[in-house]
Design a protein around this motif. Structure first.
Motif, PDB file in Angstrom:
ATOM      1  N   GLN A 178       0.826  -1.194   0.000  1.00 12.07           N
ATOM      2  CA  GLN A 178       0.000   0.000   0.000  1.00 12.07           C
ATOM      3  C   GLN A 178       0.862   1.246   0.000  1.00 12.07           C
ATOM      4  OE1 GLN A 178      -2.876   0.628  -0.627  1.00 12.07           O
ATOM      5  NE2 GLN A 178      -4.225  -1.081  -0.118  1.00 12.07           N
ATOM      6  N   VAL A 179       0.243   2.362   0.264  1.00 14.36           N
ATOM      7  CA  VAL A 179       0.951   3.632   0.247  1.00 14.36           C
ATOM      8  C   VAL A 179       1.639   3.875   1.577  1.00 14.36           C
ATOM      9  CG1 VAL A 179       0.691   6.122   0.030  1.00 14.36           C
ATOM     10  CG2 VAL A 179      -0.679   4.582  -1.405  1.00 14.36           C
ATOM     11  N   GLN A 180       2.878   4.287   1.499  1.00 13.96           N
ATOM     12  CA  GLN A 180       3.622   4.698   2.699  1.00 13.96           C
ATOM     13  C   GLN A 180       4.067   6.137   2.529  1.00 13.96           C
ATOM     14  OE1 GLN A 180       6.762   1.738   3.226  1.00 13.96           O
ATOM     15  NE2 GLN A 180       5.497   0.696   4.741  1.00 13.96           N
TER      16      GLN A 180
ATOM     17  N   ASP B 269      -7.411   7.876   3.859  1.00 11.88           N
ATOM     18  CA  ASP B 269      -6.798   6.544   3.853  1.00 11.88           C
ATOM     19  C   ASP B 269      -5.309   6.517   4.129  1.00 11.88           C
ATOM     20  OD1 ASP B 269      -8.952   5.547   1.112  1.00 11.88           O
ATOM     21  OD2 ASP B 269      -9.232   5.361   3.288  1.00 11.88           O
ATOM     22  N   TYR B 270      -4.592   7.516   3.689  1.00  6.74           N
ATOM     23  CA  TYR B 270      -3.133   7.429   3.725  1.00  6.74           C
ATOM     24  C   TYR B 270      -2.540   8.635   4.427  1.00  6.74           C
ATOM     25  CZ  TYR B 270      -4.279   4.123   0.050  1.00  6.74           C
ATOM     26  OH  TYR B 270      -4.824   3.096  -0.661  1.00  6.74           O
ATOM     27  N   TRP B 271      -1.847   8.334   5.526  1.00  2.78           N
ATOM     28  CA  TRP B 271      -1.240   9.371   6.360  1.00  2.78           C
ATOM     29  C   TRP B 271       0.179   8.995   6.736  1.00  2.78           C
ATOM     30  CZ3 TRP B 271      -3.692  13.895   7.818  1.00  2.78           C
ATOM     31  CH2 TRP B 271      -5.064  13.972   7.535  1.00  2.78           C
TER      32      TRP B 271
END
Length: 119
Positions: A1-3, A107-109
């Motif tokens: 996923q996104v990092q 969703d992405y932090w």
């Protein structure tokens, strides 16, 4: 996923400058609207600004307009927050976030980086 990984925080005197970076991995970076948020002690996380995927459009909260600038380098998968004329009330943990859906930053932090401005 996104990092997302922020860096560049620290202690600075009022009137000084800092540049935060947020390095992204995991998905096509240029597809994401990137945002910066901050959370001061005892307060809710608030929006600072955002930048479009191409970098051609930015939007800022009134509290930072004219002092902060968001930019991005899609070749480096990195978004930046240049902070000038810092004030003690800018003291907070700063977070970057990614919006791939166009429906908001949910969703992405990143993990956040501390900025402390002394008077």
């Amino acid at each position: 996923q996104v990092q997302l990984v922020e860096s560049g925080g620290g202690l600075v005197q009022a009137g000084g400058s800092l540049r935060l970076s947020c390095a992204a991995s995991g998905r096509a970076f240029s597809m994401a609207i990137m945002g910066w948020f901050r959370q001061a002690p005892g307060k809710e996380r608030v929006f600072v600004g955002r930048i479009s995927g191409s970098g051609g459009s930015t939007y800022y909260a009134d509290s930072v307009k004219g002092r902060f600038t968001i930019s991005r380098d899609n070749a480096k998968n990195t978004v930046y927050l240049q902070m000038n004329s810092l004030k003690p009330e800018d003291t907070a943990v700063y977070y970057c976030a990614a919006d791939y859906s166009g429906r908001g930053f949910s969703d992405y932090w990143g993990q956040g980086t501390q900025v402390t401005v002394s008077s």
